[in-house]
Design an enzyme around this catalytic site. Structure first.
Site, PDB file in Angstrom:
ATOM      1  N   ASN A  11      34.213 -17.601 -21.857  1.00 26.78           N
ATOM      2  CA  ASN A  11      34.749 -16.260 -21.609  1.00 26.78           C
ATOM      3  C   ASN A  11      33.846 -15.256 -22.328  1.00 26.78           C
ATOM      4  OD1 ASN A  11      36.194 -13.924 -21.320  1.00 26.78           O
ATOM      5  ND2 ASN A  11      37.927 -14.552 -22.598  1.00 26.78           N
ATOM      6  N   HIS A 100      45.014 -13.583 -20.201  1.00 26.38           N
ATOM      7  CA  HIS A 100      44.396 -13.693 -21.526  1.00 26.38           C
ATOM      8  C   HIS A 100      45.134 -12.746 -22.484  1.00 26.38           C
ATOM      9  CE1 HIS A 100      41.487 -13.382 -24.762  1.00 26.38           C
ATOM     10  NE2 HIS A 100      40.968 -14.525 -24.308  1.00 26.38           N
ATOM     11  N   GLU A 171      46.258 -20.871 -26.172  1.00 27.88           N
ATOM     12  CA  GLU A 171      45.443 -20.043 -27.066  1.00 27.88           C
ATOM     13  C   GLU A 171      46.352 -19.330 -28.063  1.00 27.88           C
ATOM     14  OE1 GLU A 171      41.385 -19.001 -25.481  1.00 27.88           O
ATOM     15  OE2 GLU A 171      42.711 -17.482 -24.694  1.00 27.88           O
ATOM     16  N   GLY A 177      39.048 -15.588 -32.128  1.00 30.45           N
ATOM     17  CA  GLY A 177      38.037 -14.777 -32.817  1.00 30.45           C
ATOM     18  C   GLY A 177      38.143 -14.800 -34.329  1.00 30.45           C
ATOM     19  N   SER A 217      38.718 -20.068 -31.452  1.00 32.63           N
ATOM     20  CA  SER A 217      37.731 -20.397 -32.492  1.00 32.63           C
ATOM     21  C   SER A 217      37.190 -21.817 -32.371  1.00 32.63           C
ATOM     22  CB  SER A 217      38.326 -20.146 -33.884  1.00 32.63           C
ATOM     23  OG  SER A 217      38.550 -18.767 -34.056  1.00 32.63           O
TER      24      SER A 217
HETATM   25  C1  PEP Z   1      39.131 -16.406 -26.202  1.00 27.87           C
HETATM   26  O1  PEP Z   1      38.946 -15.198 -26.286  1.00 27.87           O
HETATM   27  O2  PEP Z   1      39.723 -16.891 -25.234  1.00 27.87           O
HETATM   28  C2  PEP Z   1      38.630 -17.254 -27.271  1.00 27.87           C
HETATM   29  C3  PEP Z   1      39.013 -18.501 -27.290  1.00 27.87           C
HETATM   30  O3  PEP Z   1      37.791 -16.662 -28.181  1.00 27.87           O
HETATM   31  P1  PEP Z   1      37.116 -17.369 -29.462  1.00 27.87           P
HETATM   32  O4  PEP Z   1      36.549 -18.681 -29.009  1.00 27.87           O
HETATM   33  O5  PEP Z   1      36.071 -16.413 -29.900  1.00 27.87           O
HETATM   34  O6  PEP Z   1      38.216 -17.555 -30.467  1.00 27.87           O
END
Ligand code: PEP
Length: 254
Positions: A11, A100, A171, A177, A217
């Site tokens: 993404n 999301h 998620e 992040g 992450s």
């Molecule tokens: C996301 O935005 O879906 C995500 C998983 O971001 P990150 O891997 O940076 O935590």
């Protein structure tokens, strides 16, 4: 989930210019070939809307797939600023991220996600539906209820057929992040709960159509904490998908 064993979705959010997206797609494609990444690992790149046509050209004749980060459920009409899921399909997308948390924070609701899931399946796109709790919801002990509700509302009334695939990405919003992923065990338990919610809303039908993945992450050093869990079929990756070598290393370690 059919046709492949794992799915790793990049993404790219709104992080890249068109030129940068093109270059990153080219380098990932070349590295994936060089490192002989198996086609059983489905790699999906999700650039912003403007970069889709250029990245589509770059991925032509490769095993990599293109995905959108959102889309609108109506096919055509007076909907200023929206991009229809029908046109995303025509632009070469095979996947679409829906719900999301960064979209939910801007007003996306379970109801609009549901309409988008229906439109995605109608036009032959595979929806990647994001669910997950905020830190407050977690602290208040509501993680399970929130996620079950998100799964139920996203899929209510959705007519799944045998050839359809549906991906649900767990998620945890507070982890995205942050650089600090949750444990593989917790992700696995939550994936089991998501699967059960799916089975309930589908009344026991089309269980083969579902794949649950984890996002939040994920990086090359922790990806296998998740993918070694039998009920987690891959990952949704933000930050670690923005550098080709890191992303391909993550895929290799998955
Ligand atoms: C996301 O935005 O879906 C995500 C998983 O971001 P990150 O891997 O940076 O935590």
């Amino acid at each position: 989930m059919k046709n492949f064993e794992q799915i790793i979705v990049a993404n790219w959010k709104m992080q890249l210019s068109i030129e940068e997206a093109k270059k990153l797609a080219r380098t990932i494609k070349n590295l994936a070939t060089e490192k002989k990444i198996s086609a059983k690992k489905k790699i999906v790149l999700c650039p912003d809307f403007l970069s889709l046509p250029e990245v589509a050209k770059m991925l032509k004749d490769s095993d990599l797939s293109l995905g959108a980060q959102d889309g609108f459920y109506e096919d055509i009409g007076a909907f200023t600023s929206q991009v229809s899921i029908r046109e995303l399909k025509a632009s070469g997308c095979e996947y679409i991220i829906l719900g999301h948390s960064e979209r939910r924070a801007l007003g996306e609701t379970n109801l609009t996600i549901n309409l988008k899931v229906k439109a995605a399946l109608k036009h032959g796109l595979i929806p990647i539906i994001c669910v997950g709790e905020t830190f407050t919801e977690r602290q208040e002990g509501n993680k399970g209820t929130i996620i079950m509700h998100q799964v139920f509302e996203a899929l209510q009334g959705v007519e799944v057929e045998n050839h359809h695939q549906i991906i649900i990405a767990y998620e945890p919003v507070w982890v995205i992040g942050s650089g600090q992923a949750i444990s593989g065990e917790e992700a696995s338990q939550t994936a089991a709960m998501i699967r059960q919610s799916y089975v309930d809303v589908m009344e026991g039908r089309h269980t083969d159509s579902l794949g649950v993945i984890y996002g939040g992450s994920v990086d090359p050093s922790n990806i296998n904490h998740f993918t070694k869990m039998a009920n987690i079929r891959g990952a949704l990756v933000g930050g670690a998908s923005l550098k080709a070598t890191t992303f391909v290393e993550l895929i290799q370690n998955s």
